[in-house]
Each structure stands twice: as C-alpha cells, then as structure tokens.
Enzyme design. Structure first.
Site, PDB file in Angstrom:
ATOM      1  N   SER A  66       3.138  -2.181  10.353  1.00  0.00           N
ATOM      2  CA  SER A  66       4.595  -2.160  10.550  1.00  0.00           C
ATOM      3  C   SER A  66       5.268  -3.502  10.234  1.00  0.00           C
ATOM      4  CB  SER A  66       4.943  -1.683  11.960  1.00  0.00           C
ATOM      5  OG  SER A  66       4.457  -0.361  12.158  1.00  0.00           O
TER       6      SER A  66
ATOM      7  N   ASN B 237       0.868  -1.184   0.000  1.00  0.00           N
ATOM      8  CA  ASN B 237       0.000   0.000   0.000  1.00  0.00           C
ATOM      9  C   ASN B 237       0.904   1.234   0.000  1.00  0.00           C
ATOM     10  OD1 ASN B 237      -1.827   2.030   0.418  1.00  0.00           O
ATOM     11  ND2 ASN B 237      -2.223   1.519   2.567  1.00  0.00           N
TER      12      ASN B 237
ATOM     13  N   GLY C  28       2.035   2.327  10.622  1.00  0.00           N
ATOM     14  CA  GLY C  28       2.956   3.456  10.462  1.00  0.00           C
ATOM     15  C   GLY C  28       3.610   3.898  11.757  1.00  0.00           C
TER      16      GLY C  28
ATOM     17  N   HIS D 207      -9.652   0.986   4.345  1.00  0.00           N
ATOM     18  CA  HIS D 207      -8.391   1.147   5.070  1.00  0.00           C
ATOM     19  C   HIS D 207      -8.637   2.087   6.254  1.00  0.00           C
ATOM     20  CE1 HIS D 207      -4.307   2.382   6.040  1.00  0.00           C
ATOM     21  NE2 HIS D 207      -3.911   1.261   5.456  1.00  0.00           N
TER      22      HIS D 207
ATOM     23  N   GLU E 214      -5.645  -5.063  10.464  1.00  0.00           N
ATOM     24  CA  GLU E 214      -4.635  -4.035  10.696  1.00  0.00           C
ATOM     25  C   GLU E 214      -4.961  -3.291  11.985  1.00  0.00           C
ATOM     26  OE1 GLU E 214      -2.554  -2.843   6.835  1.00  0.00           O
ATOM     27  OE2 GLU E 214      -4.394  -1.682   6.906  1.00  0.00           O
TER      28      GLU E 214
ATOM     29  N   LYS F 100       0.006   4.287  -0.366  1.00  0.00           N
ATOM     30  CA  LYS F 100      -0.669   5.485   0.164  1.00  0.00           C
ATOM     31  C   LYS F 100      -0.459   6.668  -0.801  1.00  0.00           C
ATOM     32  CE  LYS F 100       0.281   3.609   4.699  1.00  0.00           C
ATOM     33  NZ  LYS F 100      -0.012   3.724   6.100  1.00  0.00           N
TER      34      LYS F 100
ATOM     35  N   GLU G 162      -7.108   4.521   7.348  1.00  0.00           N
ATOM     36  CA  GLU G 162      -6.924   5.948   7.034  1.00  0.00           C
ATOM     37  C   GLU G 162      -8.150   6.495   6.300  1.00  0.00           C
ATOM     38  OE1 GLU G 162      -3.099   5.507   5.177  1.00  0.00           O
ATOM     39  OE2 GLU G 162      -2.246   5.004   7.126  1.00  0.00           O
TER      40      GLU G 162
HETATM   41  C1  PEP Z   1      -0.867   0.077   5.793  1.00  0.00           C
HETATM   42  O1  PEP Z   1      -0.792   1.162   5.231  1.00  0.00           O
HETATM   43  O2  PEP Z   1      -1.809  -0.658   5.541  1.00  0.00           O
HETATM   44  C2  PEP Z   1       0.184  -0.311   6.734  1.00  0.00           C
HETATM   45  C3  PEP Z   1       0.082  -1.445   7.353  1.00  0.00           C
HETATM   46  O3  PEP Z   1       1.231   0.582   6.907  1.00  0.00           O
HETATM   47  P1  PEP Z   1       2.625   0.276   7.676  1.00  0.00           P
HETATM   48  O4  PEP Z   1       3.163  -1.009   7.131  1.00  0.00           O
HETATM   49  O5  PEP Z   1       3.489   1.457   7.352  1.00  0.00           O
HETATM   50  O6  PEP Z   1       2.313   0.167   9.135  1.00  0.00           O
END
Ligand code: PEP
Length: 249
Positions: free
Chosen positions: A213, A9, A173, A95, A167, A11, A97
């Site tokens: 992460s 992803n 992040g 997601h 998630e 973003k 976000e």
């Molecule tokens: C994501 O954007 O779905 C995500 C898991 O980001 P990160 O790996 O940076 O935590």
C-alpha cells in the site's frame, strides 16, 4: 550509497494496448529522473510491447515470475531465456500472491533465484509475514527463515544483483501500510541476516524495498528510513500520475 529502485507490479491488470498507453503517458513524467531506478512489471502478454515502448528510456522492464527450469513441459510458464529474448532485465520472485495462490515454497524461490542470477536477470525476491505471524510476534523469525532459505547455496560473489522486497502480506492491497518504524525494523532484521549469510559487504550494498500500500502520500516517510531502498508498488502503480507521484518522494 544504495540507489533506490521504485518498481511497479501490475499484477493481472492491463491489456497490451493499456500497458502501452501507460508507458506513453508515464515516460514524459519521469524524463531525466536519475536519482532512482524505475522498473515496470507488466503481465507476460504485455512484456514485449512495454519493452518496445520504454526502449532507450530510464525505465527497465521485467517479468512478474519466471520458472526455475531452463525449458520444458511447464504449461503456462515463462523461462529466464524467454524473458531475456524479449529484452526483459528484471523479475519478481516469490511474490506473496504466488506463494499463496500458486503454492510457491521457499525452495522454489531459491531455485528461481539461482536461475535468474545465472541468466543475469535482476531478481526481486519478495518476503514478508502474514497478519497472524505479526500478531504472534513471529515477524523476525519468518523473515529470517525466508531469507535463509532464499539464499541457500548462493555465494557472496553471485549475490550482488539480488534485491529483496519486504512486503508484509497484511499490507498488500489492503490500504494498511506498515508504519515507517515497523518497516525499518523489519528491513534491519533482513539486512542483518543478509550480512550473516553473505557477509557485511554484500548486505550493505543490497537493496531492500518496501511493499504494501505505498502511495504518493506515504512514500516520503517510508523511503526516508535508513534501510528502505525503494518500493514495490501494486495498486498505486497502475496510473501514470500516481506512480510518478511516488517517484517525487
Ligand atoms: C504488491 O503487489 O507487491 C503490492 C505491494 O501491492 P499494493 O501496493 O497494492 O499493496
């Protein structure tokens, strides 16, 4: 056996030129890699260039978001047909976000999921608890609610392509990762709920990805868990070496 899906992803990062440079550097690193499915989710402006650069390879490409309507006066949005017309095959849905900054509700997630399935697009439905919910012991309750609402009115026959991404919002992040045991526990809750809603056969085949992460050095322990069937990766997917490193779990 469920074939793992490792998804990037990106973003709101990468211009089309940067996205193409990634694909050109990345494809040789994963040439012949058939153990897992690999998918990239660039921003909408880079979709066409990434699809073209990845054509004929083992790497699929999808959108970070689609609208639930077929078409209409929805400024700034991308429809399922538009995604398909440029050769996209997957989409993220809900997601955290999008839920946090764009007010996406469980009802909107359900509508988008139905639209993706109708168009034959592989949907990756993102769910997960915020820190406060985890700390107050509500994680399972939140996951069950999000799963139930996402799957409302979806039949077992239609559900086969659905992928879930667990998630935990506090792990996205932040550099904080759920331990493999915490993630496994959440994935087991989601699969059990999937079995209740869609039947055990569908739930057994449904891929549940972990996101939050994920990096090359923690991918092996996370993906070693019985109910973790892949990863949705943000930050560590932005560099070809790092994303390819995760694929070596
Ligand atoms: C994501 O954007 O779905 C995500 C898991 O980001 P990160 O790996 O940076 O935590």
């Amino acid at each position: 056996m469920r074939k793992a899906l490792i998804a990037a992803n990106w973003k709101m990062y990468k211009t089309p030129a940067e996205a193409k440079a990634f694909v050109d550097a990345f494809l040789p690193l994963v040439k012949g890699h058939t153990r897992d499915e690999i998918a990239l989710f660039p921003s909408a402006t880079s979709l066409a260039v990434v699809i073209e650069a990845a054509r004929g390879s083992n790497v699929a490409v999808g959108c970070q978001n689609i609208h639930f309507a077929e078409e209409g006066a929805y400024t700034g949005e991308t429809s399922a047909s538009m995604l398909k017309a440029v050769g996209g095959t997957h989409t993220l849905i809900g997601h955290s976000e999008r839920r946090q900054y764009f007010a996406e509700t469980d009802e909107i997630v359900n509508a988008k999921l139905k639209t993706a399935l109708k168009h034959g697009i592989v949907p990756i439905v993102c769910i997960g608890e915020v820190l406060e919910e985890r700390e107050s012991g509500k994680t399972s309750e939140v996951l069950i609610r999000q799963t139930t609402k996402a799957f409302a009115d979806i039949t077992p026959e239609a559900a086969a392509p659905i992928v879930i991404a667990y998630e935990p919002v506090w792990a996205i992040g932040t550099g904080k990762t759920a331990t493999p045991e915490m993630a496994q526990e959440a994935h087991a809750v989601i699969r059990a709920e999937g079995a209740k809603l869609l039947g055990p056969a569908v739930a057994e085949k449904m891929r549940i990805l972990y996101g939050g992460s994920v990096k090359p050095d923690n991918a092996t322990s996370l993906l070693g868990q019985a109910d973790i069937d892949g990863a949705l990766v943000g930050g560590a997917s932005l560099k070809p070496d790092s994303f390819a490193g995760i694929l070596k779990y």
